[in-house]
Design a protein around this motif. Structure first.
Motif, PDB file in Angstrom:
ATOM      1  N   ASP A   1     -22.655  28.966  51.698  1.00  0.00           N
ATOM      2  CA  ASP A   1     -23.482  28.134  52.588  1.00  0.00           C
ATOM      3  C   ASP A   1     -24.640  28.941  53.172  1.00  0.00           C
ATOM      4  O   ASP A   1     -25.737  28.426  53.349  1.00  0.00           O
ATOM      5  CB  ASP A   1     -22.638  27.544  53.716  1.00  0.00           C
ATOM      6  N   ALA A   2     -24.394  30.216  53.485  1.00  0.00           N
ATOM      7  CA  ALA A   2     -25.459  31.082  54.002  1.00  0.00           C
ATOM      8  C   ALA A   2     -26.553  31.256  52.954  1.00  0.00           C
ATOM      9  O   ALA A   2     -27.742  31.273  53.284  1.00  0.00           O
ATOM     10  CB  ALA A   2     -24.888  32.434  54.408  1.00  0.00           C
ATOM     11  N   CYS A   3     -26.166  31.375  51.699  1.00  0.00           N
ATOM     12  CA  CYS A   3     -27.154  31.487  50.620  1.00  0.00           C
ATOM     13  C   CYS A   3     -27.968  30.199  50.505  1.00  0.00           C
ATOM     14  O   CYS A   3     -29.194  30.246  50.392  1.00  0.00           O
ATOM     15  CB  CYS A   3     -26.456  31.782  49.288  1.00  0.00           C
ATOM     16  N   LYS A   4     -27.296  29.064  50.567  1.00  0.00           N
ATOM     17  CA  LYS A   4     -27.982  27.772  50.471  1.00  0.00           C
ATOM     18  C   LYS A   4     -28.943  27.568  51.634  1.00  0.00           C
ATOM     19  O   LYS A   4     -30.002  26.954  51.477  1.00  0.00           O
ATOM     20  CB  LYS A   4     -26.969  26.625  50.447  1.00  0.00           C
ATOM     21  N   ALA A   5     -28.589  28.080  52.815  1.00  0.00           N
ATOM     22  CA  ALA A   5     -29.418  27.904  54.008  1.00  0.00           C
ATOM     23  C   ALA A   5     -30.550  28.923  54.076  1.00  0.00           C
ATOM     24  O   ALA A   5     -31.345  28.894  55.009  1.00  0.00           O
ATOM     25  CB  ALA A   5     -28.549  28.011  55.261  1.00  0.00           C
ATOM     26  N   GLY A   6     -30.628  29.846  53.126  1.00  0.00           N
ATOM     27  CA  GLY A   6     -31.714  30.816  53.101  1.00  0.00           C
ATOM     28  C   GLY A   6     -31.500  31.995  54.030  1.00  0.00           C
ATOM     29  O   GLY A   6     -32.455  32.634  54.447  1.00  0.00           O
ATOM     30  N   ARG A   7     -30.257  32.298  54.364  1.00  0.00           N
ATOM     31  CA  ARG A   7     -29.971  33.418  55.256  1.00  0.00           C
ATOM     32  C   ARG A   7     -29.619  34.702  54.510  1.00  0.00           C
ATOM     33  O   ARG A   7     -29.339  35.715  55.137  1.00  0.00           O
ATOM     34  CB  ARG A   7     -28.847  33.031  56.215  1.00  0.00           C
ATOM     35  N   VAL A   8     -29.618  34.647  53.179  1.00  0.00           N
ATOM     36  CA  VAL A   8     -29.394  35.850  52.368  1.00  0.00           C
ATOM     37  C   VAL A   8     -30.663  36.065  51.558  1.00  0.00           C
ATOM     38  O   VAL A   8     -31.068  35.200  50.785  1.00  0.00           O
ATOM     39  CB  VAL A   8     -28.166  35.684  51.449  1.00  0.00           C
ATOM     40  N   LYS A   9     -31.304  37.233  51.755  1.00  0.00           N
ATOM     41  CA  LYS A   9     -32.598  37.484  51.111  1.00  0.00           C
ATOM     42  C   LYS A   9     -32.618  38.850  50.447  1.00  0.00           C
ATOM     43  O   LYS A   9     -31.929  39.770  50.861  1.00  0.00           O
ATOM     44  CB  LYS A   9     -33.714  37.436  52.147  1.00  0.00           C
ATOM     45  N   LYS A  10     -33.451  38.934  49.422  1.00  0.00           N
ATOM     46  CA  LYS A  10     -33.742  40.211  48.770  1.00  0.00           C
ATOM     47  C   LYS A  10     -35.254  40.265  48.616  1.00  0.00           C
ATOM     48  O   LYS A  10     -35.841  39.377  47.998  1.00  0.00           O
ATOM     49  CB  LYS A  10     -33.062  40.303  47.411  1.00  0.00           C
ATOM     50  N   ASP A  11     -35.876  41.281  49.180  1.00  0.00           N
ATOM     51  CA  ASP A  11     -37.333  41.434  49.143  1.00  0.00           C
ATOM     52  C   ASP A  11     -38.048  40.184  49.665  1.00  0.00           C
ATOM     53  O   ASP A  11     -39.070  39.765  49.126  1.00  0.00           O
ATOM     54  CB  ASP A  11     -37.811  41.745  47.724  1.00  0.00           C
ATOM     55  N   GLY A  12     -37.477  39.543  50.686  1.00  0.00           N
ATOM     56  CA  GLY A  12     -38.097  38.370  51.293  1.00  0.00           C
ATOM     57  C   GLY A  12     -37.844  37.070  50.552  1.00  0.00           C
ATOM     58  O   GLY A  12     -38.260  36.013  51.007  1.00  0.00           O
ATOM     59  N   GLN A  13     -37.179  37.125  49.421  1.00  0.00           N
ATOM     60  CA  GLN A  13     -36.894  35.922  48.624  1.00  0.00           C
ATOM     61  C   GLN A  13     -35.480  35.430  48.909  1.00  0.00           C
ATOM     62  O   GLN A  13     -34.533  36.217  48.943  1.00  0.00           O
ATOM     63  CB  GLN A  13     -37.019  36.223  47.126  1.00  0.00           C
ATOM     64  N   ASN A  14     -35.346  34.119  49.118  1.00  0.00           N
ATOM     65  CA  ASN A  14     -34.023  33.533  49.308  1.00  0.00           C
ATOM     66  C   ASN A  14     -33.228  33.639  48.016  1.00  0.00           C
ATOM     67  O   ASN A  14     -33.785  33.474  46.925  1.00  0.00           O
ATOM     68  CB  ASN A  14     -34.124  32.072  49.715  1.00  0.00           C
ATOM     69  N   LEU A  15     -31.926  33.899  48.151  1.00  0.00           N
ATOM     70  CA  LEU A  15     -31.069  34.019  46.983  1.00  0.00           C
ATOM     71  C   LEU A  15     -30.122  32.835  46.881  1.00  0.00           C
ATOM     72  O   LEU A  15     -29.629  32.345  47.898  1.00  0.00           O
ATOM     73  CB  LEU A  15     -30.243  35.308  47.060  1.00  0.00           C
ATOM     74  N   LYS A  16     -29.865  32.407  45.663  1.00  0.00           N
ATOM     75  CA  LYS A  16     -28.855  31.390  45.429  1.00  0.00           C
ATOM     76  C   LYS A  16     -27.496  32.075  45.413  1.00  0.00           C
ATOM     77  O   LYS A  16     -27.391  33.281  45.194  1.00  0.00           O
ATOM     78  CB  LYS A  16     -29.087  30.701  44.086  1.00  0.00           C
ATOM     79  N   ALA A  17     -26.442  31.286  45.604  1.00  0.00           N
ATOM     80  CA  ALA A  17     -25.085  31.841  45.628  1.00  0.00           C
ATOM     81  C   ALA A  17     -24.703  32.450  44.281  1.00  0.00           C
ATOM     82  O   ALA A  17     -23.881  33.358  44.214  1.00  0.00           O
ATOM     83  CB  ALA A  17     -24.083  30.763  46.015  1.00  0.00           C
ATOM     84  N   SER A  18     -25.336  31.993  43.209  1.00  0.00           N
ATOM     85  CA  SER A  18     -24.994  32.477  41.878  1.00  0.00           C
ATOM     86  C   SER A  18     -25.781  33.717  41.467  1.00  0.00           C
ATOM     87  O   SER A  18     -25.614  34.217  40.355  1.00  0.00           O
ATOM     88  CB  SER A  18     -25.236  31.370  40.848  1.00  0.00           C
ATOM     89  N   TYR A  19     -26.633  34.241  42.345  1.00  0.00           N
ATOM     90  CA  TYR A  19     -27.421  35.433  42.034  1.00  0.00           C
ATOM     91  C   TYR A  19     -26.498  36.601  41.702  1.00  0.00           C
ATOM     92  O   TYR A  19     -25.500  36.823  42.379  1.00  0.00           O
ATOM     93  CB  TYR A  19     -28.315  35.785  43.227  1.00  0.00           C
ATOM     94  N   GLU A  20     -26.843  37.356  40.652  1.00  0.00           N
ATOM     95  CA  GLU A  20     -26.010  38.485  40.235  1.00  0.00           C
ATOM     96  C   GLU A  20     -26.332  39.734  41.048  1.00  0.00           C
ATOM     97  O   GLU A  20     -27.486  40.133  41.159  1.00  0.00           O
ATOM     98  CB  GLU A  20     -26.219  38.795  38.751  1.00  0.00           C
ATOM     99  N   VAL A  21     -25.303  40.353  41.593  1.00  0.00           N
ATOM    100  CA  VAL A  21     -25.437  41.573  42.391  1.00  0.00           C
ATOM    101  C   VAL A  21     -25.607  42.760  41.445  1.00  0.00           C
ATOM    102  O   VAL A  21     -24.941  42.850  40.420  1.00  0.00           O
ATOM    103  CB  VAL A  21     -24.177  41.779  43.261  1.00  0.00           C
TER     104      VAL A  21
END
Length: 141
Positions: free
Chosen positions: A27-47
């Motif tokens: 839910d945090a990913c969907k709400a835009g609270r998880v970012k990398k280099d200023g870009q919002n990440l989807k929950a399926s983003y690979e670490v």
């Protein structure tokens, strides 16, 4: 520890104990609270190892660097080995200082505060709970 080559960001944040449940992490990913280099990440983003993520959780802000892959949730002492907390000290202290508000207590059975007691309470609280108004630069005579 089981390590995996491909790992979703929501599962990683849950595994390192930044979120209590994987649903909250997603839910945090969907709400835009998880970012990398200023870009919002989807929950399926690979670490990926070495990536730095900015995570907002309520009033708390964290900057986390990936140092290892962790597929399953483990105890807190073990989880610390899989990430590096790069959160600036100023932000850490400002978050903790929010919870150091003065605790106003009256002894049970003392009754209602007198007018003098009320003034003392107001003086103690003065400016703590009221928002600070910006100075508009106007001078009154």
């Amino acid at each position: 520890m089981p390590e995996k080559e491909k790992l979703r960001i929501d599962k990683y944040l849950w595994a390192i104990r930044l979120f209590k449940t994987r649903t909250l992490a997603s839910d945090a990913c969907k709400a835009g609270r998880v970012k990398k280099d200023g870009q919002n990440l989807k929950a399926s983003y690979e670490v990926k190892l070495g990536d730095v993520y900015n995570v907002a959780k309520g009033a708390e802000r964290k900057v986390v660097k990936v140092t290892g892959m962790l597929e399953n949730r483990v105890d807190a002492k073990t989880a610390v080995n899989f990430y590096e907390d790069l959160t600036p000290v100023e932000e850490t202290h400002s978050f903790k200082s929010m919870f150091h508000a003065p605790v106003l207590k009256r002894d049970r059975g003392t009754g209602r505060p007198t007018k003098r007691d009320r003034r003392e309470i107001d003086d103690l609280q003065d400016g703590f709970f009221t928002p600070v108004q910006p100075d508009r630069g106007e001078e009154h005579e």
